[in-house]
Design a protein around this motif. Structure first.
Motif, PDB file in Angstrom:
ATOM      1  N   GLU A 144       5.579 -18.382   1.665  1.00  0.00           N
ATOM      2  CA  GLU A 144       5.458 -17.747   3.085  1.00  0.00           C
ATOM      3  C   GLU A 144       5.820 -16.555   3.221  1.00  0.00           C
ATOM      4  O   GLU A 144       5.486 -15.553   4.010  1.00  0.00           O
ATOM      5  CB  GLU A 144       6.323 -18.803   3.986  1.00  0.00           C
ATOM      6  N   ALA A 145       7.039 -16.230   2.319  1.00  0.00           N
ATOM      7  CA  ALA A 145       7.757 -14.705   2.233  1.00  0.00           C
ATOM      8  C   ALA A 145       6.774 -13.724   2.055  1.00  0.00           C
ATOM      9  O   ALA A 145       6.769 -12.681   2.568  1.00  0.00           O
ATOM     10  CB  ALA A 145       9.124 -14.815   1.517  1.00  0.00           C
ATOM     11  N   ARG A 146       5.950 -13.988   0.772  1.00  0.00           N
ATOM     12  CA  ARG A 146       4.943 -13.066   0.373  1.00  0.00           C
ATOM     13  C   ARG A 146       3.878 -12.868   1.366  1.00  0.00           C
ATOM     14  O   ARG A 146       3.431 -11.632   1.539  1.00  0.00           O
ATOM     15  CB  ARG A 146       4.387 -13.592  -1.003  1.00  0.00           C
ATOM     16  N   GLU A 147       3.467 -13.835   2.282  1.00  0.00           N
ATOM     17  CA  GLU A 147       2.621 -13.575   3.247  1.00  0.00           C
ATOM     18  C   GLU A 147       2.958 -12.898   4.350  1.00  0.00           C
ATOM     19  O   GLU A 147       2.297 -11.904   4.791  1.00  0.00           O
ATOM     20  CB  GLU A 147       2.023 -14.872   3.707  1.00  0.00           C
ATOM     21  N   LEU A 148       4.361 -13.025   4.429  1.00  0.00           N
ATOM     22  CA  LEU A 148       4.961 -12.005   5.806  1.00  0.00           C
ATOM     23  C   LEU A 148       5.156 -10.596   5.138  1.00  0.00           C
ATOM     24  O   LEU A 148       4.605  -9.736   6.154  1.00  0.00           O
ATOM     25  CB  LEU A 148       6.215 -12.707   6.064  1.00  0.00           C
ATOM     26  N   LEU A 149       5.382 -10.572   3.926  1.00  0.00           N
ATOM     27  CA  LEU A 149       5.395  -9.263   3.403  1.00  0.00           C
ATOM     28  C   LEU A 149       4.191  -8.460   3.590  1.00  0.00           C
ATOM     29  O   LEU A 149       3.955  -7.428   3.833  1.00  0.00           O
ATOM     30  CB  LEU A 149       5.869  -9.097   2.029  1.00  0.00           C
ATOM     31  N   GLU A 150       3.153  -9.226   3.178  1.00  0.00           N
ATOM     32  CA  GLU A 150       1.555  -8.528   3.452  1.00  0.00           C
ATOM     33  C   GLU A 150       1.532  -8.313   4.675  1.00  0.00           C
ATOM     34  O   GLU A 150       0.540  -7.292   5.066  1.00  0.00           O
ATOM     35  CB  GLU A 150       0.667  -9.500   2.815  1.00  0.00           C
ATOM     36  N   GLN A 151       1.704  -8.972   5.749  1.00  0.00           N
ATOM     37  CA  GLN A 151       1.346  -8.991   7.028  1.00  0.00           C
ATOM     38  C   GLN A 151       2.300  -7.350   7.610  1.00  0.00           C
ATOM     39  O   GLN A 151       1.616  -6.838   8.321  1.00  0.00           O
ATOM     40  CB  GLN A 151       1.593 -10.029   7.976  1.00  0.00           C
ATOM     41  N   MET A 152       3.362  -7.334   7.196  1.00  0.00           N
ATOM     42  CA  MET A 152       4.254  -6.427   7.445  1.00  0.00           C
ATOM     43  C   MET A 152       3.724  -5.179   6.955  1.00  0.00           C
ATOM     44  O   MET A 152       3.601  -3.907   7.490  1.00  0.00           O
ATOM     45  CB  MET A 152       5.832  -6.434   7.106  1.00  0.00           C
ATOM     46  N   ASP A 153       3.181  -5.176   5.759  1.00  0.00           N
ATOM     47  CA  ASP A 153       2.572  -4.148   4.989  1.00  0.00           C
ATOM     48  C   ASP A 153       1.393  -3.600   5.695  1.00  0.00           C
ATOM     49  O   ASP A 153       0.991  -2.302   5.994  1.00  0.00           O
ATOM     50  CB  ASP A 153       2.378  -4.574   3.596  1.00  0.00           C
ATOM     51  N   LEU A 154       0.576  -4.431   6.291  1.00  0.00           N
ATOM     52  CA  LEU A 154      -0.778  -4.058   7.101  1.00  0.00           C
ATOM     53  C   LEU A 154      -0.355  -3.422   8.450  1.00  0.00           C
ATOM     54  O   LEU A 154      -0.877  -2.399   8.773  1.00  0.00           O
ATOM     55  CB  LEU A 154      -1.554  -5.399   7.413  1.00  0.00           C
ATOM     56  N   GLU A 155       0.921  -3.843   9.031  1.00  0.00           N
ATOM     57  CA  GLU A 155       1.187  -3.393  10.186  1.00  0.00           C
ATOM     58  C   GLU A 155       1.854  -1.850  10.017  1.00  0.00           C
ATOM     59  O   GLU A 155       1.630  -1.046  10.819  1.00  0.00           O
ATOM     60  CB  GLU A 155       2.478  -4.138  10.918  1.00  0.00           C
ATOM     61  N   VAL A 156       2.582  -1.689   8.984  1.00  0.00           N
ATOM     62  CA  VAL A 156       3.089  -0.409   8.578  1.00  0.00           C
ATOM     63  C   VAL A 156       2.073   0.412   8.341  1.00  0.00           C
ATOM     64  O   VAL A 156       2.084   1.892   8.678  1.00  0.00           O
ATOM     65  CB  VAL A 156       4.058  -0.502   7.492  1.00  0.00           C
ATOM     66  N   ARG A 157       0.967   0.147   7.758  1.00  0.00           N
ATOM     67  CA  ARG A 157      -0.098   0.960   7.358  1.00  0.00           C
ATOM     68  C   ARG A 157      -0.853   1.570   8.773  1.00  0.00           C
ATOM     69  O   ARG A 157      -1.461   2.605   8.828  1.00  0.00           O
ATOM     70  CB  ARG A 157      -1.216   0.450   6.732  1.00  0.00           C
ATOM     71  N   GLU A 158      -0.689   0.851   9.966  1.00  0.00           N
ATOM     72  CA  GLU A 158      -1.049   1.100  11.157  1.00  0.00           C
ATOM     73  C   GLU A 158      -0.325   2.095  11.853  1.00  0.00           C
ATOM     74  O   GLU A 158      -0.769   2.928  12.976  1.00  0.00           O
ATOM     75  CB  GLU A 158      -1.486  -0.005  12.350  1.00  0.00           C
ATOM     76  N   ILE A 159       1.060   2.309  11.401  1.00  0.00           N
ATOM     77  CA  ILE A 159       1.711   3.350  12.194  1.00  0.00           C
ATOM     78  C   ILE A 159       1.299   4.930  11.664  1.00  0.00           C
ATOM     79  O   ILE A 159       1.001   4.983  10.514  1.00  0.00           O
ATOM     80  CB  ILE A 159       3.281   3.266  11.591  1.00  0.00           C
ATOM     81  N   PRO A 160       1.331   5.793  12.610  1.00  0.00           N
ATOM     82  CA  PRO A 160       0.969   7.344  12.375  1.00  0.00           C
ATOM     83  C   PRO A 160       1.673   7.698  11.080  1.00  0.00           C
ATOM     84  O   PRO A 160       2.998   7.351  10.947  1.00  0.00           O
ATOM     85  CB  PRO A 160       1.426   7.952  13.622  1.00  0.00           C
ATOM     86  N   VAL A 161       1.080   8.650  10.457  1.00  0.00           N
ATOM     87  CA  VAL A 161       1.515   8.975   9.009  1.00  0.00           C
ATOM     88  C   VAL A 161       2.871   9.649   9.220  1.00  0.00           C
ATOM     89  O   VAL A 161       3.790   9.568   8.454  1.00  0.00           O
ATOM     90  CB  VAL A 161       0.537   9.890   8.520  1.00  0.00           C
ATOM     91  N   GLN A 162       3.084  10.736  10.410  1.00  0.00           N
ATOM     92  CA  GLN A 162       4.292  11.450  10.520  1.00  0.00           C
ATOM     93  C   GLN A 162       5.336  10.567  10.825  1.00  0.00           C
ATOM     94  O   GLN A 162       6.574  11.159  10.660  1.00  0.00           O
ATOM     95  CB  GLN A 162       4.152  12.525  11.639  1.00  0.00           C
ATOM     96  N   SER A 163       5.220   9.278  11.211  1.00  0.00           N
ATOM     97  CA  SER A 163       6.365   8.524  11.393  1.00  0.00           C
ATOM     98  C   SER A 163       6.496   7.279  10.712  1.00  0.00           C
ATOM     99  O   SER A 163       7.225   6.291  10.966  1.00  0.00           O
ATOM    100  CB  SER A 163       6.601   8.065  12.790  1.00  0.00           C
ATOM    101  N   ARG A 164       5.810   7.346   9.556  1.00  0.00           N
ATOM    102  CA  ARG A 164       5.677   5.836   8.698  1.00  0.00           C
ATOM    103  C   ARG A 164       6.846   6.002   7.815  1.00  0.00           C
ATOM    104  O   ARG A 164       6.873   4.944   7.013  1.00  0.00           O
ATOM    105  CB  ARG A 164       4.333   6.039   7.966  1.00  0.00           C
ATOM    106  N   SER A 165       7.510   6.912   7.302  1.00  0.00           N
ATOM    107  CA  SER A 165       8.372   6.986   5.938  1.00  0.00           C
ATOM    108  C   SER A 165       9.451   5.971   6.144  1.00  0.00           C
ATOM    109  O   SER A 165       9.773   5.396   5.319  1.00  0.00           O
ATOM    110  CB  SER A 165       8.826   8.282   5.991  1.00  0.00           C
ATOM    111  N   MET A 166      10.280   6.040   7.433  1.00  0.00           N
ATOM    112  CA  MET A 166      11.424   5.051   7.388  1.00  0.00           C
ATOM    113  C   MET A 166      10.739   3.605   7.383  1.00  0.00           C
ATOM    114  O   MET A 166      11.454   2.770   6.848  1.00  0.00           O
ATOM    115  CB  MET A 166      11.724   5.141   8.933  1.00  0.00           C
ATOM    116  N   TYR A 167       9.713   3.191   7.863  1.00  0.00           N
ATOM    117  CA  TYR A 167       9.115   1.788   7.663  1.00  0.00           C
ATOM    118  C   TYR A 167       8.696   1.689   6.260  1.00  0.00           C
ATOM    119  O   TYR A 167       8.852   0.392   5.730  1.00  0.00           O
ATOM    120  CB  TYR A 167       7.963   1.578   8.756  1.00  0.00           C
ATOM    121  N   SER A 168       8.383   2.703   5.728  1.00  0.00           N
ATOM    122  CA  SER A 168       7.698   2.563   4.073  1.00  0.00           C
ATOM    123  C   SER A 168       9.112   2.113   3.416  1.00  0.00           C
ATOM    124  O   SER A 168       8.900   1.363   2.405  1.00  0.00           O
ATOM    125  CB  SER A 168       7.220   3.567   3.642  1.00  0.00           C
TER     126      SER A 168
END
Length: 217
Positions: A47-71
């Motif tokens: 379940e934790a791995r699935e949550l990580l995958e979902q978070m990873d997909l959400e982070v990819r939708e964030i604009p590149v210029q403000s994505r660094s912190m979330y990465s």
């Protein structure tokens, strides 16, 4: 930050806390109770791995210029996940003193080499897992860089297209201006020719008048 990502992070924090507590209990359990606890931990890890995958997909939708912190936060979550996997593997082969005495009796020396061998294999698996994780992280970062480059290229293409449109409009306007100027120049030349002809005619008329006047006298 999107509400979905915030919700995933909260769920991940609660879930990893539960996993940590259950991993600590595994070495103290035996028999069916231990098997059940292991199955529960494995389920929660999935379940934790699935949550990580979902978070990873959400982070990819964030604009590149403000994505660094979330990465960076995602990198920390993945490191935490890797540590949980390692702790879980160790907990499955670790025994409390009481359980080990029940299994080995008074002489536990014969299993020490076996346990050391298992721990060595675990370390190798951990190193392989870390290499895979590092490779995955590089792939994700490369994909992010590629997306940024594609976005920049798309913006540059739009700028070039707009510049071409302006150039075509300028060419059209220049063509119209050239035709107008050519027409004006043609009329000016025609007017000058008429003026010259008229002047010649006037001079000729004056000369003829003088000539006939002289003859009469």
């Amino acid at each position: 930050m999107s509400a979905e990502l915030e919700g995933y992070e909260q769920d991940y924090a609660v879930l990893t806390a539960e996993i940590t507590g259950r991993i600590g209990k595994v070495p103290r359990l035996v028999g069916d109770e231990k098997k059940l606890m292991i199955l529960n931990v494995e389920k929660q890890l999935d379940e934790a791995r699935e949550l990580l995958e979902q978070m990873d997909l959400e982070v990819r939708e964030i604009p590149v210029q403000s994505r660094s912190m979330y990465s960076n936060r995602m990198r920390s979550y993945k490191q935490e996940m890797s540590k949980l996997d390692t702790d879980f593997k160790r907990s499955r082969i670790a025994y409390s003193d009481e359980v080990r005495n029940e299994l080995l009796g008074d002489d536990g020396n014969s299993s020490e080499s076996q346990r050391a061998h298992l721990l060595d294999n675990t370390e190798r698996l951990e190193r392989s897992s870390r290499r895979l994780q590092a490779g995955y992280q590089v792939a994700v970062e490369t994909e992010q860089i590629g997306q940024g480059i594609l976005e920049n290229l798309s913006q540059d293409r739009e700028k070039i297209q707009r510049a071409r449109e302006r150039l075509r409009e300028t060419d059209t306007n220049l063509g119209k201006s050239s035709r107008v100027l050519t027409g004006m120049l043609r009329r000016i030349i025609q007017n000058r020719v008429l003026v010259v002809i008229l002047g010649i005619f006037i001079v000729f008329t004056i000369i003829m008048a003088i000539y006939f006047s002289i003859r009469r006298h």
